[in-house]
Design a protein around this motif. Structure first.
Motif: not given
Length: 274
Positions: A103, A106-107, A206, A209, A212
């Motif tokens: 995460r 991903g963020r 996820f 995520d 990415k």
């Protein structure tokens, strides 16, 4: 103690060992940074700077009532790396911590990350859904929640005494010290925080995520993992992460940071050096 305070007022404890290229460690549920101590000691003794924090609501960090979810976990990790101005880190995450790393990327992307490692990790999704038929039934996680509410201390003995370390398998030799260390770390966590975290690690998807990920990624998983079964976890993640290497420990349980620590220490050191 080394601590910093997040933007929403949560005090996060962290340990920072050694000097050299940075390696970060994100821990599993309901544990804390101490669960990584064998790997941190080994890598720090071999020329790396090892950083691990106690997730909000766990260990020596404060216990906020709200925010016990993957987005906050990832944001806390991002703020820690910003606080320490970490660059070119190799990020390892075990179990729930693997979700935290996923995460985070991903963020927040990989501007501070050189490599990633998901160890016995929960991604891409633990719970069974129509789109994830290989996941575990929701009833499994409801049972954990019920056990936590009924007698948290007993639950935190039963899990490490049985499936977590594979001590329920024929011929296994349980280590009372390992079981007690797991219990102690679990009991250091907040009651509400560890309860909420069950939903966070089991129901967070996820998939996007993982897509990415743009750094080399190591996946390590035991093929007798009774907590996070390998097919719906590492093998599924390997199909989503563009540049990865999957290493399967034959016959190994979930808690390989203890049961297979010498092998894992060597594998993580080799990956960090590569």
């Amino acid at each position: 103690m080394s601590t910093f305070t997040t933007k929403d007022g949560v005090e996060i404890y962290y340990k920072d060992w050694g000097t050299g290229p940075v390696v970060t460690f994100s821990h599993g549920w309901p544990l804390n940074a101490d669960s990584w101590e064998s790997q941190m000691y080994h890598l720090a003794a071999n020329g790396f700077r090892c950083i691990a924090h106690d997730r909000r609501g766990h260990g020596r960090s404060s216990q906020p009532w709200d925010g016990n979810d993957m987005d906050h976990y990832a944001d806390d990790l991002a703020q820690l790396l910003d606080h320490l101005d970490v660059k070119d880190a190799t990020m390892f995450g075990f179990s729930t911590g693997g979700g935290e790393v996923a995460r985070y990327i991903g963020r927040h992307g990989s501007k501070r990350v050189k490599k990633a490692g998901l160890i016995s990790a929960v991604p891409p999704l633990m719970v069974r859904t129509e789109a994830n038929p290989g996941g575990l039934p929701l009833a499994v996680f409801d049972g954990i929640r019920a056990g936590l509410l009924a007698n948290r201390s007993q639950l935190f003995l039963d899990i490490p005494s049985g499936p977590f370390f594979g001590y329920n398998r024929p011929g296994a030799k349980p280590s009372p010290g390992v079981i007690q260390a797991w219990w102690m770390q679990g009991m250091m966590g907040g009651h509400k925080n560890t309860y909420d975290s069950i939903k966070a690690f089991s129901e967070t998807d996820f998939t996007e995520d993982l897509k990415k990920f743009d750094v080399p990624t190591l996946l390590v998983h035991g093929d007798d993992d009774q907590i996070v079964p390998i097919d719906a976890a590492a093998r599924a993640s390997a199909r989503l992460i563009p540049n990865n290497k999957l290493v399967v420990y034959e016959g190994a349980p979930h808690g390989i940071a203890d049961t297979h620590k010498d092998r894992l220490n060597a594998d993580l050191l080799a990956f960090a050096r590569s």
